[in-house]
Design an enzyme around this catalytic site. Structure first.
Site, mmCIF file in Angstrom:
data_model
loop_
_atom_site.group_PDB
_atom_site.id
_atom_site.type_symbol
_atom_site.label_atom_id
_atom_site.label_comp_id
_atom_site.label_asym_id
_atom_site.label_seq_id
_atom_site.Cartn_x
_atom_site.Cartn_y
_atom_site.Cartn_z
ATOM 1 C CB SER A 1 -0.950 -0.001 1.220
ATOM 2 O OG SER A 1 -1.932 0.905 0.975
ATOM 3 C CG ASP B 1 6.354 5.169 -11.972
ATOM 4 O OD1 ASP B 1 6.832 4.259 -12.467
ATOM 5 O OD2 ASP B 1 5.213 5.303 -11.650
ATOM 6 C CE LYS C 1 -4.888 -2.336 1.591
ATOM 7 N NZ LYS C 1 -4.768 -0.970 1.252
#
Length: 699
Positions: free
Chosen positions: A466, A477, A491
């Protein structure tokens, strides 16, 4: 709906235990009216506001029943097929029971379960008197979750006979005498049996609501009053109490650890191993005996308001049960749970004749004191604030790179995940959220510049979930650092907590809280971590079982999805370094004995998991032990004592407290080969980036 303060972590609730009660018929538990009302109110919220609403109908009712039975009897070793057949008559009526505020069905099932526990443990204790033949060829099933329910008492007795035989053999192989084994196991089974008598209506309701909520979504959950309090403590890392870690041992609430700086430690009147046999409130309140009382109930008696007095009747560690005890007074105070807070260390890394320093920040959770923040407290506690301070200290210590260790960090505050990312990327989008209507919102951090602009590594494993995945994905990224370890949990959903009492305008707490999935988050590149998790740039071996840990292990997990990317600017620096980092990593670990032994252990653990049965033949088991001992002995001779603990056949509360603590300390002090290698990778990153900068300024 704006949900920067949403919850996106994994939270596990463990039921406490208590023992030493006289054997009698199990209590018949019945639902309370407020529980039926809480279930019906929860159903309303789940039907209206869930990210992916699931109709409360016959189909969901069947799933709730299956989950409830699996939670009670996962190995199918307590209930008989006849019991299950009886329960299945009501398999499609649970929806009507919730809507009609009548919870007799789950309570009647639980009452049967309690009786079956008493029945099975009575048989297990009687089996100890018969003795066992360990020369015969016989196997014991390690898992029965997919096996048929036992058809008869004869079948289930045979299952438990083998279970007891296996417990006996483990202790026998550890060198215990028959008399000691019989006493140890008789006490073990009696404790399991006696636990039935401590169950309360709230325990049944919590179990049933867990089956209901997780049938809707794997991360939707219900918190009763006690669970809500524990959840709040886990988020703000503080509570008001005496500063002692307590554990149930043989019916006594026992002090396992004293928190440094807490009232218990500062008083000098308590020691590890002391037993609390009574609790009194205020300076002259009556002392209530707590021997045999559930641990959670004793804890609630000891906690209280700041600056109030609690009196403890103490039986010292070295004193027998009927020995001299004393009453002490302590003033409750705010206790900070520093063990769950961010902490740093510096690892020296020497490679190719160059010494470098890597700062390692270990973050167990994304915590935040929401209440203090709402009140405007400028010094409220949070993960990102603590990490920012640690980064400042590491700068002063001139580290070459920083490794963020997020292993087994199950998440927490969404806002903290965003703020922590900002410490490394500065201003920019961090995560995207899509709500139930399909509306997408981009969440950004507004920090003008990063707190740390140097080399970064993020260490993850299957337990990183999470909020951990949001942070790791953003770092990946943006090309801001290298992600190291195992694929993460997967998750990709956001939860918020609804106070049901507040919603119902109750003046006093009755209904508890509902943790509800309200959105799905997406990476800035448009993908989601849902189901697939974050794939590391450089993979390391792990010890987890992906079949049982991770989003893919849930049968009702949301699928992977993709949306449009956010507007962000990625750096190609780290991506360009990955081939060299991978090559250096492979060259280093192939000659690293500790790392290769970890690889062997991971492979051995995987092979053990895949075994469906274990032999109950003593000769075969001794041969297995000898083979393992020889392997460990060879390791010991090879590297000055790299040891693994052997199976002693005991459960935690069957060892002495000192033995338990010794095992715990040994684990804490064991070589962390994965962290060491991750730090080396960050050191390589620092070297390659420095080399690149030098090359770029050459004339």
């Amino acid at each position: 709906m704006r949900i920067r303060t949403g919850f996106i972590g994994l939270f596990l609730l463990l039921a406490p235990s208590a023992y030493s009660l006289e054997l009698r018929s199990p209590p018949v538990l019945s639902p309370l009216q407020n529980q039926a009302e809480a279930a019906q109110l929860s159903a309303q919220f789940l039907g209206r506001y869930a990210y992916k609403p699931v109709p409360l109908d016959d189909a969901l009712s069947a799933k709730i029943m299956d989950r409830y039975l699996k939670a009670l009897d996962p190995d199918r070793s307590f209930f008989l097929k006849a019991d299950i057949d009886t329960f299945m008559v009501d398999r499609t009526r649970i929806d009507d029971a919730i809507i009609g505020e009548d919870l007799k069905i789950p309570f009647s099932i639980f009452n049967v379960y309690s009786q079956r526990v008493v029945d099975r443990m009575t048989f297990a204790r009687s089996a100890l008197k018969q003795g066992f033949d360990f020369s015969v060829q016989e196997d014991y099933p390690l898992s029965r979750e997919d096996e048929p329910w036992p058809q008869s008492e004869t079948q289930i007795h045979d299952l438990w006979r083998k279970s007891v035989k296996n417990d006996w053999l483990r202790l026998k192989l550890a060198g215990q005498s028959d008399a000691t084994i019989r006493n140890t196991l008789d006490k073990r089974y009696e404790n399991i049996q006696q636990r039935v008598y401590t169950y309360k209506s709230d325990d049944v309701f919590q179990s049933f609501m867990a089956a209901y909520t997780t049938s809707v979504d794997p991360h939707t959950d219900y918190f009763g009053a006690a669970a809500s309090a524990d959840f709040d403590i886990s988020m703000k890392l503080s509570l008001v109490g005496i500063g002692a870690v307590l554990q149930e041992r043989d019916g006594y609430t026992t002090i396992r650890e004293l928190v440094p700086g807490g009232p218990a430690q500062l008083s000098g009147q308590l020691a590890v191993g002391d037993r609390i046999i009574g609790v009194g409130q205020d300076k002259d309140g009556a002392v209530k005996e707590v021997v045999g009382i559930r641990l959670d109930e004793v804890v609630q008696l000891i906690r209280g308001e700041k600056d109030s007095v609690v009196r403890l009747d103490i039986l010292p560690a070295e004193t027998a049960g009927n020995g001299t005890h004393r009453v002490i007074s302590l003033v409750r105070d705010k206790i900070s749970l520093e063990k769950q807070a961010a902490k740093k260390t510096i690892l020296p890394v020497e490679d190719r004749g160059v010494a470098r320093k890597v700062g390692v920040i270990t973050l167990p959770a994304f915590y935040e004191d929401f209440e203090a923040r709402r009140k405007g407290d400028k010094d409220y506690r949070s993960a990102s604030r603590d990490v920012a301070k640690l980064l400042g200290e590491l700068k002063q210590e001139n580290v070459d790179g920083v490794l963020i260790d997020l292993r087994d960090n199950g998440g927490g505050s969404l806002a903290e995940a965003i703020d922590l990312t900002g410490l490394f990327i500065g201003k920019g989008p961090v995560v995207q959220q899509r709500d139930a209507t399909g509306r997408v919102e981009v969440e950004s951090d507004n920090l003008s510049k990063p707190a740390w602009a140097g080399p970064v590594g993020v260490l993850i494993n299957r337990g990183s979930a999470s909020a951990s995945e949001i942070f790791a994905a953003a770092i990946q990224d943006y090309g801001r650092g290298v992600i190291i370890g195992e694929p993460s949990f997967g998750k990709g959903t956001v939860q918020t907590v609804i106070d049901l009492d507040q919603a119902a305008h109750n003046s006093t707490p009755k209904f508890g809280q509902l943790k509800l999935t309200i959105a799905q988050f997406f990476r800035v590149d448009g993908g989601t971590t849902q189901l697939r998790g974050v794939t590391p740039d450089i993979s390391l071996p792990g010890l987890s079982d992906p079949k049982t840990l991770g989003e893919a292990s849930y049968d009702n997990a949301l699928p992977w999805a993709k949306i449009k990317p956010a507007k962000y600017t990625a750096s190609g620096k780290t991506a360009a370094l990955l081939p060299q980092l991978q090559s250096r990593h492979e060259d280093r670990v192939k000659n690293d004995r500790d790392f290769q032994r970890f690889v062997e252990d991971a492979a051995e653990l995987k092979a053990q998991r895949e075994k469906r049965v274990i032999s109950l033949n003593e000769t075969e088991r001794r041969n297995e032990m000898t083979a393992l001992a020889n392997r460990l002995k060879a390791r010991e001779q090879a590297d000055d004592g790299f040891l693994r603990s052997e199976d002693d056949g005991l459960q935690a509360n069957e060892r002495s407290l000192s033995a338990d603590l010794a095992i715990e300390n040994a684990r804490k002090n064991a070589k962390d080969v994965l962290r060491t290698e991750a730090a080396s990778i960050v050191a390589d990153e620092a070297e390659l980036l420095a080399s690149g900068r030098k090359a770029s300024v050459r004339p």
